[in-house]
Write a protein that holds these residues in place. Structure first.
Motif, mmCIF file in Angstrom:
data_model
loop_
_atom_site.group_PDB
_atom_site.id
_atom_site.type_symbol
_atom_site.label_atom_id
_atom_site.label_comp_id
_atom_site.label_asym_id
_atom_site.label_seq_id
_atom_site.Cartn_x
_atom_site.Cartn_y
_atom_site.Cartn_z
ATOM 1 N N SER A 47 -2.108 -0.805 4.946
ATOM 2 C CA SER A 47 -1.762 0.111 4.181
ATOM 3 C C SER A 47 -0.792 0.036 3.223
ATOM 4 O O SER A 47 0.335 0.459 3.825
ATOM 5 C CB SER A 47 -1.955 1.495 5.088
ATOM 6 O OG SER A 47 -1.507 2.796 4.814
ATOM 7 N N GLY A 57 -0.103 2.958 1.112
ATOM 8 C CA GLY A 57 0.141 4.311 0.897
ATOM 9 C C GLY A 57 -0.522 4.849 -0.975
ATOM 10 O O GLY A 57 -1.397 3.513 -0.913
ATOM 11 N N ASP A 58 -0.780 6.381 -0.610
ATOM 12 C CA ASP A 58 -1.252 6.925 -1.665
ATOM 13 C C ASP A 58 -3.085 6.605 -1.272
ATOM 14 O O ASP A 58 -4.023 6.321 -2.439
ATOM 15 C CB ASP A 58 -1.211 6.374 -3.069
ATOM 16 C CG ASP A 58 0.666 6.031 -3.494
ATOM 17 O OD1 ASP A 58 1.292 7.080 -2.884
ATOM 18 O OD2 ASP A 58 0.826 5.224 -4.523
ATOM 19 N N GLY A 59 -2.823 6.669 -0.106
ATOM 20 C CA GLY A 59 -4.799 6.307 0.398
ATOM 21 C C GLY A 59 -5.162 5.076 0.345
ATOM 22 O O GLY A 59 -6.136 4.833 0.554
ATOM 23 N N ARG A 60 -4.404 4.463 -0.348
ATOM 24 C CA ARG A 60 -4.269 2.546 -0.733
ATOM 25 C C ARG A 60 -4.976 1.713 0.500
ATOM 26 O O ARG A 60 -3.374 2.140 1.317
ATOM 27 C CB ARG A 60 -3.452 2.184 -1.899
ATOM 28 C CG ARG A 60 -3.777 2.518 -2.872
ATOM 29 C CD ARG A 60 -3.717 1.478 -4.730
ATOM 30 N NE ARG A 60 -1.904 2.425 -3.795
ATOM 31 C CZ ARG A 60 -1.473 1.070 -4.701
ATOM 32 N NH1 ARG A 60 -1.887 0.243 -5.436
ATOM 33 N NH2 ARG A 60 0.435 1.426 -4.480
ATOM 34 N N SER A 61 -5.720 0.425 0.557
ATOM 35 C CA SER A 61 -5.515 -0.265 1.754
ATOM 36 C C SER A 61 -6.376 -1.814 1.699
ATOM 37 O O SER A 61 -7.289 -1.841 0.420
ATOM 38 C CB SER A 61 -5.410 0.416 3.052
ATOM 39 O OG SER A 61 -7.108 0.566 2.793
ATOM 40 N N GLN A 106 3.013 -4.494 -1.504
ATOM 41 C CA GLN A 106 2.985 -3.062 -2.232
ATOM 42 C C GLN A 106 2.169 -4.571 -3.952
ATOM 43 O O GLN A 106 0.790 -4.127 -4.509
ATOM 44 C CB GLN A 106 4.493 -2.485 -3.154
ATOM 45 C CG GLN A 106 4.249 -1.758 -2.277
ATOM 46 C CD GLN A 106 3.649 -0.645 -2.240
ATOM 47 O OE1 GLN A 106 3.337 -0.023 -3.017
ATOM 48 N NE2 GLN A 106 3.308 1.023 -1.282
ATOM 49 N N GLN A 112 -1.537 -4.639 -6.192
ATOM 50 C CA GLN A 112 -1.255 -4.253 -7.540
ATOM 51 C C GLN A 112 -2.323 -4.797 -7.776
ATOM 52 O O GLN A 112 -2.984 -4.981 -8.675
ATOM 53 C CB GLN A 112 -0.355 -4.300 -8.137
ATOM 54 C CG GLN A 112 -0.288 -3.770 -9.113
ATOM 55 C CD GLN A 112 1.596 -3.933 -9.887
ATOM 56 O OE1 GLN A 112 2.376 -3.433 -9.217
ATOM 57 N NE2 GLN A 112 1.602 -4.112 -11.531
#
Length: 423
Positions: A201, A203-207, A323, A327
Motif C-alpha cells: 500500500s 497511500g491514497d488508496g493505491r496498492s 512510490q 507511479q
C-alpha cells in the motif's frame, strides 16, 4: 508449499445407454417401441478461482472424471443429463494438452473457464429407429464415450511488480518490510525457492502486488539451477525492481551483477529486458555500500537507469522506492504484440477412415465416425449387429480391406474391439 506445475487426467462422462422397450398395455397386444434416449455425459471444465494461488491440490488428486448420463427408460423417458464438472485453478494457469503440446487456454480472470473434455451424447432408444421398413426395432444405441486427455497445468504468478536479482541481495527482506508477507529470511543463498507475493500500500488508496522472485544465476535462461521455474514468474510482471547488493560483501561487483541478470532476462524473453526497471541499491546501512554507491550511481545514470539507495534492514528509502514503482505501474502500457504471419488454410475433405497393419498382423481401422459407431453398438443384439454391418458396407470398409489384401479369418480391430473378417 508452492506448486507451479501439475499433470492431471480428465475424463468426461459417458452418455447414458438408450432403452429398448415396447408398450405393454391391456388391450394393446402389439404396442410399438417406446425406448427413451440416454442422457448426456458431463463436460469437464477448468475454472479460475482467485482464492487459490498454487496448484498444490493437484499434488494429491490427479484424476478427475465427470458423471455418466442416465440410461433411457420405457415410455419414451429420456435419461438424466449429468451435471458438468468444474475443476478450480488459480489465476495465471496455462493449460496444455500433453499429447500435442498445444496451449488450450491461458486462464487469468476470476470465473474464466475452458472446456477440456466433452461429454458423450446419450444413446438413442429403439423408438428413434422406427422406419417404414422396420416398424418394431429391437435395438438401442449405447452411450457415446466421453473425451479424455492428460493435461499439463503451469502457473505463472500474477504480480504487478517483481523483485529480481542475485541470491542474498535482500529481496525477501524488502518484501517483508513493505508488505504483510512473511518470506523465509536467512543468511544463506537460495533461502527463497518459490515466489512469494505481498500487497504493498502506497497511500491514497493505491496498492499493488509485489513478488519476491527467487534469486537468478548465470545460465538461468538455459535452465541452469531452477532458471526456467524462476523466470516463468517474471513474465507477467509489468515493472521490475532490480535489487543490487552495493556493499559487495559477497565478493561480486554490483555492476557485473546488473549486467548478468539483465542478460539472463534478455536471453529468456526479449520483452523482459524492455520492461520498466528501477535499481534498488540495497544494504546502504553498511560502510562498504556507502563507499561503493557513488560509483554505481554514476554508472546507472550513464545507463539511463533510476537508482534508489535503500536499506532493507532499517527500512530507509523503501517508501520512496515503492512510490516510484506504483507511479511506473500506473504509466505502464502493454507492449503491442508483433503482427503474426497470416496463414491460409485450405479445407481438405477428411478421410472417413484409415487402415493400417498392427505389429501382430491385424488390420486396424481408425476414424472418428467408425470408432463412435463401434463404441455405441450393442453387439449382443442381432439387429444392432445387422445395422452395424450395413453401415460398414456403406462406408466401403469391406472393399478397402480387400484392396489392402485381407484374407478370410484375418483380424480387424476397431477402437479396441476385434472382428474376424468373413467375405
Amino acid at each position: 508449499m508452492f506448486i507451479d506445475r501439475a499433470r492431471i487426467f480428465v475424463k468426461a462422462g459417458d452418455g447414458g445407454n438408450g432403452m429398448s422397450s415396447f408398450r405393454r398395455e391391456k388391450y394393446v397386444p402389439k404396442g410399438g417401441p417406446n425406448g427413451g434416449d440416454g442422457g448426456r455425459g458431463a463436460d469437464v471444465y477448468l475454472i479460475v478461482d482467485d482464492s487459490l494461488n498454487t496448484l498444490l491440490d493437484f499434488r494429491y488428486k490427479r484424476k478427475f472424471q465427470g458423471e455418466n448420463g442416465g440410461a433411457g427408460g420405457s415410455s419414451n423417458k429420456h435419461g438424466r443429463d449429468a451435471e458438468d464438472l468444474f475443476i478450480k485453478v488459480p489465476p495465471g494457469t496455462i493449460v496444455r494438452d500433453e499429447a500435442t503440446g498445444e496451449v488450450i487456454a491461458d486462464l487469468t480472470a476470476n470465473g474464466q473457464q475452458v472446456l477440456v473434455a466433452k461429454g458423450g451424447r446419450g444413446g438413442r432408444g429403439n423408438a428413434r429407429f422406427v422406419s417404414s421398413v422396420n416398424r418394431a426395432p429391437t435395438f438401442a444405441e449405447k452411450g457415446e464415450p466421453g473425451e479424455s486427455r492428460w493435461l499439463i497445468l503451469e502457473l505463472k504468478v500474477l504480480a504487478d511488480v517483481g523483485l529480481v536479482g542475485y541470491p542474498s541481495v535482500g529481496k525477501s527482506s524488502i518484501l517483508a518490510r513493505v508488505s504483510a508477507a512473511k518470506p523465509e529470511i536467512a543468511a544463506y543463498h537460495f533461502t527463497t525457492l518459490t515466489p512469494v507475493l505481498g500487497v504493498v500500500s502506497v497511500g491514497d488508496g493505491r496498492s499493488f502486488v509485489l513478488a519476491d522472485i527467487p534469486g537468478l544465476i548465470e545460465g538461468a535462461h538455459a535452465g541452469v539451477g531452477l532458471g526456467h521455474d524462476f523466470l516463468r514468474h517474471i513474465e507477467r510482471t509489468k515493472v521490475l525492481i532490480h535489487v543490487l547488493d552495493v556493499s559487495g560483501l559477497e565478493g561480486r561487483d554490483p555492476i557485473d551483477d546488473y549486467h548478468k541478470i539483465n542478460e539472463e532476462l534478455r536471453l529468456y524473453n526479449e520483452k523482459l529486458a524492455r520492461r520498466p526497471q528501477i535499481i534498488a541499491a540495497n544494504k546502504m546501512d553498511l560502510p562498504e555500500a556507502q563507499a561503493n554507491y557513488k560509483r554505481v550511481a554514476e554508472y546507472m545514470a550513464r545507463e539511463g537507469r533510476e537508482i534508489y539507495p535503500i536499506s532493507a534492514a532499517t527500512g530507509d528509502g523503501l517508501p520512496l522506492l515503492m512510490q516510484r514503482a506504483a507511479q511506473l505501474l500506473a504509466e505502464y502500457r502493454e507492449e503491442p504484440e508483433a503482427a503474426e504471419e497470416v496463414k491460409v488454410y485450405t479445407a481438405q475433405p477428411e478421410e472417413p477412415f484409415t487402415i493400417r497393419r498392427a505389429d501382430d498382423g491385424a488390420f486396424v481401422v481408425e476414424g472418428k465416425n467408425i470408432e463412435r459407431l463401434v463404441a455405441m453398438t450393442n453387439f449382443d443384439n442381432d439387429e444392432a449387429v445387422r445395422r452395424f454391418q450395413q453401415i460398414w458396407r456403406k462406408l466401403g470398409i469391406d472393399d478397402a480391406l480387400r484392396e489392402r489384401g485381407i484374407q478370410e479369418g484375418d483380424t480387424v480391430r476397431i477402437h479396441g474391439v476385434e472382428f474376424e473378417f468373413r467375405p
